[in-house]
Design an enzyme around this catalytic site. Sequence first.
Site, PDB file in Angstrom:
ATOM      1  N   ASP A   1      -6.235  -5.934   5.606  1.00 11.18           N
ATOM      2  CA  ASP A   1      -7.252  -5.471   4.875  1.00 11.18           C
ATOM      3  C   ASP A   1      -8.294  -6.627   4.397  1.00 11.18           C
ATOM      4  O   ASP A   1      -9.579  -6.647   4.737  1.00 11.18           O
ATOM      5  CB  ASP A   1      -6.714  -4.859   3.359  1.00 11.18           C
ATOM      6  CG  ASP A   1      -7.975  -3.928   2.865  1.00 11.18           C
ATOM      7  OD1 ASP A   1      -8.880  -4.173   3.219  1.00 11.18           O
ATOM      8  OD2 ASP A   1      -7.581  -3.334   1.890  1.00 11.18           O
TER       9      ASP A   1
ATOM     10  N   LYS B   1       2.942 -13.775   6.047  1.00 11.21           N
ATOM     11  CA  LYS B   1       3.273 -14.918   5.269  1.00 11.21           C
ATOM     12  C   LYS B   1       4.791 -15.053   4.847  1.00 11.21           C
ATOM     13  O   LYS B   1       5.149 -14.908   3.979  1.00 11.21           O
ATOM     14  CB  LYS B   1       2.655 -14.253   3.980  1.00 11.21           C
ATOM     15  CG  LYS B   1       2.458 -15.175   2.739  1.00 11.21           C
ATOM     16  CD  LYS B   1       1.503 -16.407   2.874  1.00 11.21           C
ATOM     17  CE  LYS B   1       1.740 -17.523   1.816  1.00 11.21           C
ATOM     18  NZ  LYS B   1       1.179 -18.887   2.322  1.00 11.21           N
TER      19      LYS B   1
ATOM     20  N   TYR C   1       0.709  -1.247   0.058  1.00 11.75           N
ATOM     21  CA  TYR C   1      -0.075   0.074  -0.025  1.00 11.75           C
ATOM     22  C   TYR C   1       0.935   1.320   0.001  1.00 11.75           C
ATOM     23  O   TYR C   1       0.311   2.425  -0.094  1.00 11.75           O
ATOM     24  CB  TYR C   1      -0.889  -0.122   1.118  1.00 11.75           C
ATOM     25  CG  TYR C   1      -2.015  -0.859   1.142  1.00 11.75           C
ATOM     26  CD1 TYR C   1      -1.785  -2.305   0.991  1.00 11.75           C
ATOM     27  CD2 TYR C   1      -3.422  -0.411   1.111  1.00 11.75           C
ATOM     28  CE1 TYR C   1      -2.805  -3.282   1.119  1.00 11.75           C
ATOM     29  CE2 TYR C   1      -4.527  -1.173   0.984  1.00 11.75           C
ATOM     30  CZ  TYR C   1      -4.257  -2.577   0.895  1.00 11.75           C
ATOM     31  OH  TYR C   1      -5.164  -3.421   0.799  1.00 11.75           O
TER      32      TYR C   1
ATOM     33  N   ASP D   1      -2.385 -17.701   5.305  1.00  9.60           N
ATOM     34  CA  ASP D   1      -3.584 -18.663   4.774  1.00  9.60           C
ATOM     35  C   ASP D   1      -4.025 -19.394   5.910  1.00  9.60           C
ATOM     36  O   ASP D   1      -5.457 -19.652   5.876  1.00  9.60           O
ATOM     37  CB  ASP D   1      -2.745 -19.632   3.630  1.00  9.60           C
ATOM     38  CG  ASP D   1      -1.537 -19.976   3.846  1.00  9.60           C
ATOM     39  OD1 ASP D   1      -0.866 -19.715   4.805  1.00  9.60           O
ATOM     40  OD2 ASP D   1      -1.147 -20.942   2.902  1.00  9.60           O
TER      41      ASP D   1
END
Length: 413
Positions: free
Chosen positions: A301, A211, A139, A277
Site C-alpha cells: 500500500d 520487513k 489489513y 526500508d
Amino acid sequence: MQNKIETAIIPFIIGDGIGNDIWKATQPVLEQTVQTAYAGQRTIEWMEVLAGEKAYRETGSYLPQKSIEVLKQHKVAIKGPLTTPVGGGYTSLNVALRKELDLYSCIRPVQWFPGLPSPLKNPADVNVVVFRENTEDLYAGIEFPSDSAGNQQLLDFLKKNQPQEYERLRYTEQVGLDIKPISKNATQRIMKAALQWTIAHQLHKITIVHKGNIMKYTEGAFRNWAYDVAEQEFGKLCFSKRTWQILMKEQGKEKAHEIKAQALAGGSIYVDDLIADNAFAKAIAHPADFEVIVTTNLNGDYLSDAFAALVGGIGISAGANINQEKGWGLFEANHGSAEDIANQDIANPSSLILSGAMMFDFMGWDKAARLVRHALEQTIQAGFVTADLHAQSPGSHPVSTSDFSKKIIEFIQ
Ligand code: NAI
C-alpha cells in the site's frame, strides 16, 4: 453473413467523494475507446452496483449482499473509491470487497511518460509493477480496541499462557491490539501470480520486499515462502539471490558469480529480496533497479503510492484486484475518495481511466487497452492536465475533469 457482436456486461461502482466526478469522465472515454477500436463488433453494457454511501442511502447497507453476488456473477468490474472512517465506524468496504471475492493480487503498475511531472532527474527510470498481497497482514481487520472485552481476553490469555510475550508489552492498559496473519498459502499464490506476470511480460527481475529482520515469523516467513515458490515451482526459469548466497558458501565467490552470470545470460528471471526500508530508499534513489515487486499488504500500500508520487502522483496510478484462479478482476483507482475536492469537476480521472485499460487487458481487448493508454498519454503530452498535475507542470493548460475527458475522446477519435 454478419459477424456476431460481442457485448460485455460490466458492473461498475461509482464510489464516494470524487467517485462521481471521475466515473462521469471515465465512462464515455471507455465507451469511445471500444467503439473506435472495434467499430461496433464489441460493445459494453454497463450495470451499476451499489456500494458505499449511495448504497447506504438507498438500501440501508454500505455493501449489500446483492452487489457482491453481481460482482461474482460477472467476474470483471470497475469501481471508484470508497470512504473508510478513521478510528471507528464501519470497516473498510474496499478490504471487505477484496476479501469477499478473494481478490488476492493487487497489481499496481507505475510508469512515467512524457508530460508527467516528476522530482526525479530521470523519471523514465520508473517502470515498476507492484504485486501487493491483498487478503492478509494487518489489513485482515482482526482488531481489538483498547478497553474492549476481546482485548482484555487476549491480554489475559497472553498473561496466563505466554508470560514471556506478555512481558514484551510496554503498557498493558489502554493498548490497542491488531493481529498480523501471513500464511504460506497466501504468500505462495501472490508470488506465483507475480512470477507469471513477469514471465508473460518478458521481464527479468522480481524483488520480494519485506520487513523480515524485525517481524521474523510473518514478514520473514513471507520472504522464505516466496523464494520457495521461485526455486521449487519456477526453478528452471528463475535464479534466486538465496541460491546464490548458498553457492557462495558452498562453492566460493568466483563459482557463485559464474553460475549466476550463466543463468542470467540464459534468460533466467533474477529473484532477490530487500528489507522494506531499504526498498523505499532505493525506490527514490535508484528506481531503475525495480521491475516487479512482490510484497505484503501494508508494505505494498505504502510502496505503490510512493512510486506513484515520483511520476505524477496518485491521480494517475491505476490498479487491479485479481483472483487469477477464479478469473475475477475488480479494477479501481488507487487513490481515495478525496472529499476535499469532491463535486468540483477538478479531480484527475486518469487513475480510473488507466484502470479501465487494465480491465481491457484482462478481458483480452488488447486494441482497446492500447488505444486508451495512447490517447491519455497524448492528452497529457499536449499539455492538457487537471489541477493536480498543472500545479507541478509549468506551461501546461489546466482543464476540468470533464474537459480532460473530452480531450482524450478527441484523441481517440
Ligand atoms: P485520498 O487519496 O482520497 O486523497 C489524498 C490527497 O490526494 C488529497 O489531497 C486529494 O485531494 C488528492 N487526490 C486523490 N485523488 C485525486 C485525484 N484523482 N485527482 C486529484 N487529486 C487527488 O486519500 P485520503 O484523504 O487519505 O482518503 C480519503 C478516503 O478514501 C478515506 O476514507 C480512505 O479510507 C479512502 N480510500 C479509499 C481507497 C479505495 O477506495 N481504494 C484507497 C485509499 C483511500
